[in-house]
Every structure is written in C-alpha cells, then in structure tokens.
Design a protein around this motif. Structure first.
Motif, PDB file in Angstrom:
ATOM      1  N   GLY A 201      11.730  12.179 -16.498  1.00 42.10           N
ATOM      2  CA  GLY A 201      12.832  11.906 -15.568  1.00 42.10           C
ATOM      3  C   GLY A 201      12.322  11.263 -14.298  1.00 42.10           C
ATOM      4  O   GLY A 201      11.130  11.022 -14.146  1.00 42.10           O
ATOM      5  N   SER A 202      13.239  11.008 -13.398  1.00 43.95           N
ATOM      6  CA  SER A 202      12.930  10.261 -12.195  1.00 43.95           C
ATOM      7  C   SER A 202      13.209  11.110 -10.955  1.00 43.95           C
ATOM      8  O   SER A 202      14.016  12.048 -11.006  1.00 43.95           O
ATOM      9  CB  SER A 202      13.815   9.006 -12.176  1.00 43.95           C
ATOM     10  N   GLN A 203      12.548  10.750  -9.859  1.00 44.36           N
ATOM     11  CA  GLN A 203      12.767  11.425  -8.561  1.00 44.36           C
ATOM     12  C   GLN A 203      12.502  12.929  -8.668  1.00 44.36           C
ATOM     13  O   GLN A 203      13.303  13.763  -8.244  1.00 44.36           O
ATOM     14  CB  GLN A 203      14.166  11.096  -8.012  1.00 44.36           C
ATOM     15  N   GLY A 237       6.514   8.116 -15.716  1.00 44.60           N
ATOM     16  CA  GLY A 237       6.664   7.986 -14.259  1.00 44.60           C
ATOM     17  C   GLY A 237       7.386   9.188 -13.702  1.00 44.60           C
ATOM     18  O   GLY A 237       7.258  10.292 -14.239  1.00 44.60           O
ATOM     19  N   GLY A 238       8.128   8.984 -12.625  1.00 47.37           N
ATOM     20  CA  GLY A 238       9.001  10.044 -12.131  1.00 47.37           C
ATOM     21  C   GLY A 238       8.621  10.666 -10.806  1.00 47.37           C
ATOM     22  O   GLY A 238       9.369  11.506 -10.295  1.00 47.37           O
ATOM     23  N   ILE A 239       7.456  10.288 -10.246  1.00 51.21           N
ATOM     24  CA  ILE A 239       7.053  10.920  -8.978  1.00 51.21           C
ATOM     25  C   ILE A 239       8.112  10.600  -7.920  1.00 51.21           C
ATOM     26  O   ILE A 239       8.438   9.432  -7.678  1.00 51.21           O
ATOM     27  CB  ILE A 239       5.680  10.408  -8.492  1.00 51.21           C
ATOM     28  N   VAL A 286      -0.044   6.177 -16.369  1.00 49.76           N
ATOM     29  CA  VAL A 286       1.100   6.662 -15.596  1.00 49.76           C
ATOM     30  C   VAL A 286       2.012   5.471 -15.345  1.00 49.76           C
ATOM     31  O   VAL A 286       1.552   4.327 -15.277  1.00 49.76           O
ATOM     32  CB  VAL A 286       0.687   7.322 -14.253  1.00 49.76           C
ATOM     33  N   GLU A 287       3.309   5.746 -15.207  1.00 47.54           N
ATOM     34  CA  GLU A 287       4.294   4.655 -15.099  1.00 47.54           C
ATOM     35  C   GLU A 287       5.187   4.847 -13.878  1.00 47.54           C
ATOM     36  O   GLU A 287       6.415   4.959 -13.991  1.00 47.54           O
ATOM     37  CB  GLU A 287       5.167   4.632 -16.372  1.00 47.54           C
ATOM     38  N   PRO A 288       4.602   4.906 -12.686  1.00 51.09           N
ATOM     39  CA  PRO A 288       5.446   5.132 -11.507  1.00 51.09           C
ATOM     40  C   PRO A 288       6.242   3.874 -11.143  1.00 51.09           C
ATOM     41  O   PRO A 288       5.728   2.754 -11.217  1.00 51.09           O
ATOM     42  CB  PRO A 288       4.422   5.443 -10.409  1.00 51.09           C
ATOM     43  N   GLY A 289       7.489   4.075 -10.778  1.00 46.90           N
ATOM     44  CA  GLY A 289       8.308   2.979 -10.266  1.00 46.90           C
ATOM     45  C   GLY A 289       8.630   3.270  -8.812  1.00 46.90           C
ATOM     46  O   GLY A 289       8.023   2.736  -7.874  1.00 46.90           O
ATOM     47  N   ARG A 290       9.558   4.213  -8.642  1.00 43.99           N
ATOM     48  CA  ARG A 290      10.043   4.575  -7.308  1.00 43.99           C
ATOM     49  C   ARG A 290       8.910   4.950  -6.348  1.00 43.99           C
ATOM     50  O   ARG A 290       8.942   4.586  -5.173  1.00 43.99           O
ATOM     51  CB  ARG A 290      10.989   5.766  -7.468  1.00 43.99           C
ATOM     52  N   PHE A 291       7.899   5.679  -6.842  1.00 50.08           N
ATOM     53  CA  PHE A 291       6.830   6.121  -5.944  1.00 50.08           C
ATOM     54  C   PHE A 291       6.150   4.918  -5.278  1.00 50.08           C
ATOM     55  O   PHE A 291       5.769   4.979  -4.104  1.00 50.08           O
ATOM     56  CB  PHE A 291       5.796   6.974  -6.702  1.00 50.08           C
ATOM     57  N   ALA A 384      13.392   0.740  -4.318  1.00 47.27           N
ATOM     58  CA  ALA A 384      13.432   1.024  -5.758  1.00 47.27           C
ATOM     59  C   ALA A 384      14.871   1.157  -6.218  1.00 47.27           C
ATOM     60  O   ALA A 384      15.679   1.827  -5.566  1.00 47.27           O
ATOM     61  CB  ALA A 384      12.680   2.320  -6.059  1.00 47.27           C
ATOM     62  N   TYR A 385      15.178   0.545  -7.341  1.00 52.29           N
ATOM     63  CA  TYR A 385      16.526   0.593  -7.916  1.00 52.29           C
ATOM     64  C   TYR A 385      17.552   0.118  -6.887  1.00 52.29           C
ATOM     65  O   TYR A 385      18.655   0.650  -6.787  1.00 52.29           O
ATOM     66  CB  TYR A 385      16.832   2.011  -8.453  1.00 52.29           C
ATOM     67  N   GLY A 386      17.155  -0.865  -6.091  1.00 49.92           N
ATOM     68  CA  GLY A 386      18.027  -1.473  -5.091  1.00 49.92           C
ATOM     69  C   GLY A 386      18.447  -2.847  -5.577  1.00 49.92           C
ATOM     70  O   GLY A 386      19.403  -2.984  -6.347  1.00 49.92           O
TER      71      GLY A 386
END
Ligand SMILES: Cc1ncc(COP(=O)(O)O)c(C=O)c1O
Length: 434
Positions: A201-203, A237-239, A286-291, A384-386
């Motif tokens: 999951g995310s966030q 991901g998800g951090i 690892v697959e971080p996006g938002r972080f 992120a996700y903007g």
C-alpha cells in the motif's frame, strides 16, 4: 524534509522565489526541487547500504522527464505500469534494463514492447498473465524475466483507495497460492523465474505493516530462491511522507527530534527491515514513489476571488481538482501557505477551484492568513500523484512545471496550449458545414 522555506517574507524553493516564478510563468504552476529529490534518494540509498539493492522510482507518482533524469543520474531504476511509462523512462534517460513492469492488465503489445527493451523484470499479477507473457516471449524468441507479485494479506492501515496488500484488492496472487503458481510457471516455456515481489500500500507512516509483511514473505522468498535460483526480492513502495505542517520541517536536524522519530524515516525503515532481508542473500528492490517526489513539489496558484457567504469564507483560486485531485479523491491534506508572508488575521477559509463540482476544493474550514485577490498561495507536498493525475476536465489546460536547482530554474513542461485539448477531435463527416 523539503526545500520550500521562507527567506524573509518570501517563500522560496531552494534559492528561487516562488513569487518570481509565478510572475514569470503564470499559474497554476508546479514547482519541483531537484535538491529534495536528490536528498531523499541518497538518504534512502545510504540507509539501505547494508543490502545489495536497487531503488526503482515508482514513476506513476511523478513522471516528468526532468524528475526522471534527476533520479536516473543518481542510478535509480524505475517501477513502471504501462508501455508508455517504459517509453517515458527511456525518454528521460532511464535505463530500461533497470525497469520493472507492474500492473494487472498488461496487453500483448505492452509485453512485446517491454521484451524488446530488455527490461529487468515483469511483476506478474495473475496466472493468465504468466501464460500470456510466455506465449509472447516464445513468439518473439525472447526469454522473459518474471516475478510473481505476492499478496501477503497484510492490512497497511492506510486509506482504502491506496491499500493494495489484502485479499479485497485486485493486486497480486494470494500468499497461499504462490508456490503452486511458481511450480506451474517453471513448466512454461521462455520464462526466467527471476524473483518475488510485493507491495502492500501507499502512504504508510508506521513501519509495523512493512515489518509484518516482510516477516511473512521473506521465508517464502527463501524457499522459492532455493528451488528456482532468484536474483531479487522486491518489497515494493509505500513509505509515507509528512503532509501536516505540525510535523513537517525543512530543517534536516528535525529528523532526529522527538516528532521526527515518530514518522517513517529511511533509517527507521532500514533498521527494521534490513535484519529480516539480509539473510536472504538476494538483491533487494524497493519501489518508492511518494517518498522521493511528494515533498519535492508544490502547486502555486493565484487567488481569483474572495467570496463571503453567511457561513463561509471562500478563497477561490485558479488551480482546481483537474490540477491536483488528491483532496477530492482521497480527502487528502495539503499544507497551504502564502507566497508572501504578512502578519494579520487568520480566517477560517475554504480554498476552492473554479471547476463546477462541489468536490473541487483544496481545504475546508482551514485557518489561513487573510489573503486578497491577486495574492498567491502554494499547496505544499504536491510532487507525488499531483500533475500526473492532471486532466483536462472543464477544458482546462494542464499546468506548467518548473524544476529548481539552487538558484537556477527551468520550465520542464510548458503550459498546455488550449487548442491541444481538442486536437484529434473533429465533427463527424455528416456534420460538415457548407
Ligand atoms: C507496485 C507498486 N509499487 C510502488 C508503488 C509506489 O507507491 P508509493 O508512491 O506509495 O511509494 C505503487 C503505488 O501504487 C505500486 O502499486
């Protein structure tokens, strides 16, 4: 941490005033800090140093070519979810051999394209997909590297729309079924069973769901590795990041304070997970996006009108849900601050956009400094996700984007010309006017 802070009364991104950028490029305007992207990448990279690892940036969070280039230059790979994203990663200077390809609906054409690019791995979400990848690989005379995405059935405790690791979700293959799926995959032609993948999951702002999921899945990775000889285990991901101003700080020293320890720092993430992962002897992805991208971006907007009703103080701005849909979609919080700080009254305000939807809001009943028509505001943590979720709803052009590096700034996406919105459309032949 991030690089948006006041210098005197002016909000700056690194060494550049946001008011100056708004004046030069207009609004709505996304502004990204190269320094924040770099700082977050290197922070995570260093924390994971005890492991052989590859950071694959989840480019769905922000796929601007300049963001891709920043991270590619640091050695990042990319987590992609469409052939378009692989093409974009390459266009930005990313190495396709460091790209993983996820998603539940990969088409034959997308699989063929990914094979032609020699990607690192397909993260496979169903048995039907495994059979399809095998068929396409046979036809193309290629060997397809695959990893099954295991759904560990661990609740990430995050927003329902960004939870992915429970059996309620469409993602991955149930934990109990994974070994059988690998046994059958081993009999399919032209597949290389390269690893195992998960993403819950995310966030996530607490490390515990990560610990639970890794503790559950690592023994499975070890068993499968012994049988098939893997290269990697991807923990997804998800951090999570800090969106609330009471917790956010531009000061790196803050990370070691009491509040800093309460959130998920890269070190805390690594300290918890490295002991579980190291004994596997596998490369860890690892697959971080938002972080990486979240706190690196702000959306700058101009106040168009102030409208007072009996009950509400509306601040109507020129950005809208088509520019940043997160508040409407997930009820998310973005800190909103004036570009020029003045003293004075604080007013409970609803910050809303011009779109004809009640859901077109950025904040409700938020105590904000009193602003006037023509003032500018920044919505922080919008990297992120903007802009990637931007749309042309209400025939509104996509916002321009600027990258800042120290005292330098450059337009990295021009504002979309309005005619481009309907390019490709035309009346039907029988509707031609004489
Ligand atoms: C498979 C996978 N990896 C990584 C990510 C990135 O998540 P985040 O931006 O929370 O790090 C996502 C997000 O949806 C995902 O689905």
């Amino acid at each position: 941490m991030h690089s948006f802070r006041y210098v005197g009364r002016e909000l700056c991104c690194e060494g550049v005033s946001l008011s100056a950028l708004a004046k030069k490029h207009g609004t709505p305007l996304y502004v990204y800090s190269q320094g924040t992207l770099t700082g977050h990448y290197t922070g995570l990279d260093q924390a994971l140093a005890p492991l052989e690892h590859l950071i694959c940036f989840a480019m769905k969070s922000n796929s601007n070519l300049a963001v891709i280039r920043t991270l590619a230059d640091l050695g990042a790979g990319f987590d992609t979810v469409s052939a378009g994203e692989i093409q974009r990663a390459v266009a930005g200077g990313g190495d396709p051999r460091k790209c993983v390809f996820a998603g539940v609906g990969k088409s034959e054409e997308e699989i063929a394209y990914a094979l032609s690019q020699d990607i690192y791995c397909f993260n496979v979400e169903s048995e039907a997909e495994l059979r399809r990848i095998s068929r396409v690989a046979v036809r193309r005379r290629r060997i397809a590297p695959v990893a099954v995405r295991v759904n560990p059935n661990v609740d990430a405790g995050t927003h329902a729309k960004i939870t992915t690791g429970t059996y309620e979700n469409k993602f991955g293959i149930a934990f109990e079924q994974v070994e059988g799926v690998y046994a059958r995959a081993a009999r399919l032609p032209n597949l290389r069973l390269r690893g195992l993948q998960m993403h819950i999951g995310s966030q996530l702002t607490d490390v515990e769901p990560f610990r639970l999921a890794v503790a559950k899945v690592a023994p499975l990775a070890a068993r499968l590795n012994a049988r098939y000889g893997f290269d990697f285990f991807s923990i997804g991901g998800g951090i999570g990041i800090v969106y609330r101003p009471a917790l956010a700080s531009a000061d790196p020293a803050w990370w070691s304070t009491r509040e800093g320890r309460a959130i998920l720092t890269p070190q805390r993430y690594a300290d918890t997970l490295v002991p579980l992962l190291k004994p596997l002897g596998l490369r860890i992805l690892v697959e971080p996006g938002r972080f990486l991208s979240g706190n690196a971006g702000a959306l700058v907007t101009r106040v168009e009108y102030i409208k007072k009703t009996g009950r509400k103080h509306f601040v109507i701005v020129d950005a809208a849900m088509n520019d940043l849909i997160r508040p409407a979609f997930y009820d998310s919080y973005h800190e909103i601050v004036p570009l020029t700080r003045r003293g004075g009254a604080v007013v409970s305000s609803d910050v809303v956009g011009p779109i004809c939807e009640s859901g077109d809001f950025f904040a409700k009943d938020r105590p904000l400094p009193r602003v006037a028509e023509g003032d500018h505001l920044a919505l922080l943590s919008a990297g992120a996700y903007g802009s990637v979720m931007g749309s042309n709803y209400n025939s509104r052009p996509l916002a321009a984007e600027v990258l800042v590096h120290g005292r330098k700034s450059a337009v990295v996406r021009t504002r979309q010309p309005v005619e481009q919105i309907w390019a490709g459309e035309a009346p039907a032949p029988w509707q031609q006017r004489r």
